[in-house]
Enzyme design. Structure first.
Site, mmCIF file in Angstrom:
data_model
loop_
_atom_site.group_PDB
_atom_site.id
_atom_site.type_symbol
_atom_site.label_atom_id
_atom_site.label_comp_id
_atom_site.label_asym_id
_atom_site.label_seq_id
_atom_site.Cartn_x
_atom_site.Cartn_y
_atom_site.Cartn_z
ATOM 1 N N HIS A 232 40.276 -46.643 58.920
ATOM 2 C CA HIS A 232 41.530 -46.192 58.305
ATOM 3 C C HIS A 232 42.556 -47.307 58.437
ATOM 4 C CE1 HIS A 232 41.322 -41.548 57.957
ATOM 5 N NE2 HIS A 232 40.124 -42.068 57.820
ATOM 6 N N TYR B 251 52.001 -37.849 58.686
ATOM 7 C CA TYR B 251 53.115 -37.486 59.550
ATOM 8 C C TYR B 251 54.173 -36.811 58.687
ATOM 9 C CZ TYR B 251 51.025 -40.984 62.690
ATOM 10 O OH TYR B 251 50.166 -41.711 63.478
ATOM 11 N N PRO C 11 50.628 -38.575 73.210
ATOM 12 C CA PRO C 11 49.663 -38.811 72.127
ATOM 13 C C PRO C 11 50.289 -39.234 70.808
ATOM 14 C CG PRO C 11 50.040 -36.460 72.389
ATOM 15 C CD PRO C 11 50.818 -37.140 73.494
ATOM 16 N N LYS D 255 47.222 -43.956 71.809
ATOM 17 C CA LYS D 255 46.952 -45.143 72.625
ATOM 18 C C LYS D 255 46.087 -44.863 73.859
ATOM 19 C CE LYS D 255 49.587 -48.014 70.274
ATOM 20 N NZ LYS D 255 48.986 -49.133 69.498
ATOM 21 N N TYR E 247 51.107 -50.495 66.052
ATOM 22 C CA TYR E 247 50.323 -49.283 65.766
ATOM 23 C C TYR E 247 48.854 -49.500 66.080
ATOM 24 C CZ TYR E 247 49.248 -45.006 63.021
ATOM 25 O OH TYR E 247 48.853 -43.757 62.592
#
Length: 391
Positions: A80, A201, A293, A297, A388
């Site tokens: 992704h 999101y 979360p 990570k 990210y």
């Protein structure tokens, strides 16, 4: 293996905990000729069936692949490189795989990775004791509930945030830096195909909602909820209705629904031990620090710490050189704090204040300003992409 410490210990390293940190560490140690044992309090079915994270950073994939642990990831993982944001201002997709360092995530459910790592550890001749609950750790000796003590030159605490390894260090006075984000999520695992081509999101006045693909038939969703929420109060109709509202399906199209497999409430909290070990006890994964979360990570930090710790243990046991252990904190903590900083930033982006008072309105306006900057600024996108995907 060269020079060894003569301590009478049965194992070079006793690993407490068979999560990603302990299993990666165990496999790396076996590959380096270090004798080790893994003690796990749960049974094998519980260890291999627990659905957790699913996003592996490029560094984690490299570590797994280079050490013969990445066959499943390569065969069944899905790359992704985009994520999608929705809000009252519209929708945009960020192609982070073409920004920053050009790295992507590999989506691979953690329970599948754990099954791979267990199988490989046993294939390599490792000793993994399920149902062996560590009660106490002292000077390389691990007391097992209802069983014989297990001794090692070193003990690796990979038994999570509430495990005995972490309690042992904090009881010795190792300080902790801690933050409560003041946010809780209802975490939902649904037998439903992904509804989006990317991680989604959604920012909404009713709270954050998240969409995270796991497999072609299973999707993870998150719904921001009040602290202290009882997950049993959320039936399937309520879950799908609230997801539809916050994901703005009336504007962007319906979600693919299915049976809810799991629901649980997660309180977003973070902490870091000032030192992840010393002497004969060293920690990795959630035992060394808990991260929220919001930026996926946790498992990736566990892999990095396991890689560094395996090298340090090998040097200590083969050559009597404990320099790597002495540098373990300095090697890992900059990566840990970088991950925490970005996770903290993500939490601020995703969770606006509730209410209609002046301060809440101001806070939500800042939240949307951050999102707009991310949509329009190439420099902001590069920074986002590097953090990210980076560790």
């Amino acid at each position: 293996m060269g020079k060894r410490f003569d301590t009478g210990a049965r194992f070079g390293v006793v690993i407490v905990g068979a999560g990603p940190a302990g299993l990666v560490l165990g496999n790396l140690l076996l590959d380096r000729g270090v004798d080790c044992v893994i003690l796990e309090r749960r049974d094998r079915e519980a260890v291999e069936g627990r659905a957790r994270a699913g996003f592996l950073a490029a560094h984690s994939v490299r570590v797994l692949t280079e050490n013969g642990l990445g066959d499943g990831v390569r065969a069944r993982g899905q790359e992704h490189g985009t994520c999608l944001f929705r809000s009252g201002q519209g929708e945009f997709t960020l192609d982070y795989g073409r920004r920053g360092r050009g790295e992507v995530h590999t989506v691979y459910p953690q329970q599948e990775l754990v099954r791979d790592l267990v199988a490989e550890f046993l294939r390599r001749g490792g000793e993994l004791r399920f149902g062996a609950e560590a009660e106490e750790i002292s000077e390389g000796r691990v007391r097992v509930r209802g069983g014989a003590d297990v001794t090692g030159r070193y003990v690796a605490g990979c038994d999570g945030h509430r495990g005995v390894a972490r309690r042992t260090l904090t009881a010795q006075g190792v300080p902790t830096a801690r933050w409560d984000h003041g946010v809780s999520w209802l975490a939902v695992l649904a037998a439903a195909p992904p509804s989006l081509a990317a991680v989604g999101y959604a920012l909404h006045e009713r709270g954050f909602a998240g969409h995270m693909a796991r497999t072609r038939t299973v999707t993870r969703y998150y719904l921001q909820c009040p602290r202290g929420t009882d997950p049993a109060a959320w039936d399937e109709d309520r879950i799908w209705s609230e997801l539809a509202t916050r994901m703005r399906t009336a504007e962007f199209g319906p979600l693919k629904t299915g049976r809810v497999l799991e629901r649980a409430v997660v309180d977003l909290r973070s902490d870091v031990l000032q030192s992840p070990g010393g002497g004969r006890l060293w920690l990795a994964g959630d035992a060394a620090g808990l991260i929220s979360p919001s930026a996926a990570k946790g498992a990736n930090l566990a892999v990095l710490q396991a890689e560094r710790l395996a090298r340090a243990f090998q040097e200590a046991l083969a050559d009597g050189d404990e320099g790597g252990l002495g540098r373990y904190a300095a090697d890992c903590l900059p990566h840990v704090w970088r991950a925490h900083e970005f996770s903290h930033w993500m939490s601020g982006l995703l969770h606006g204040p509730a209410g209609d008072d002046a301060e809440s309105r101001y806070g939500r306006a800042l939240q949307y300003a951050r999102l707009e900057s991310l949509r329009t600024s190439r420099a902001h996108q590069d920074h986002f992409a590097e953090n990210y995907t980076g560790i």
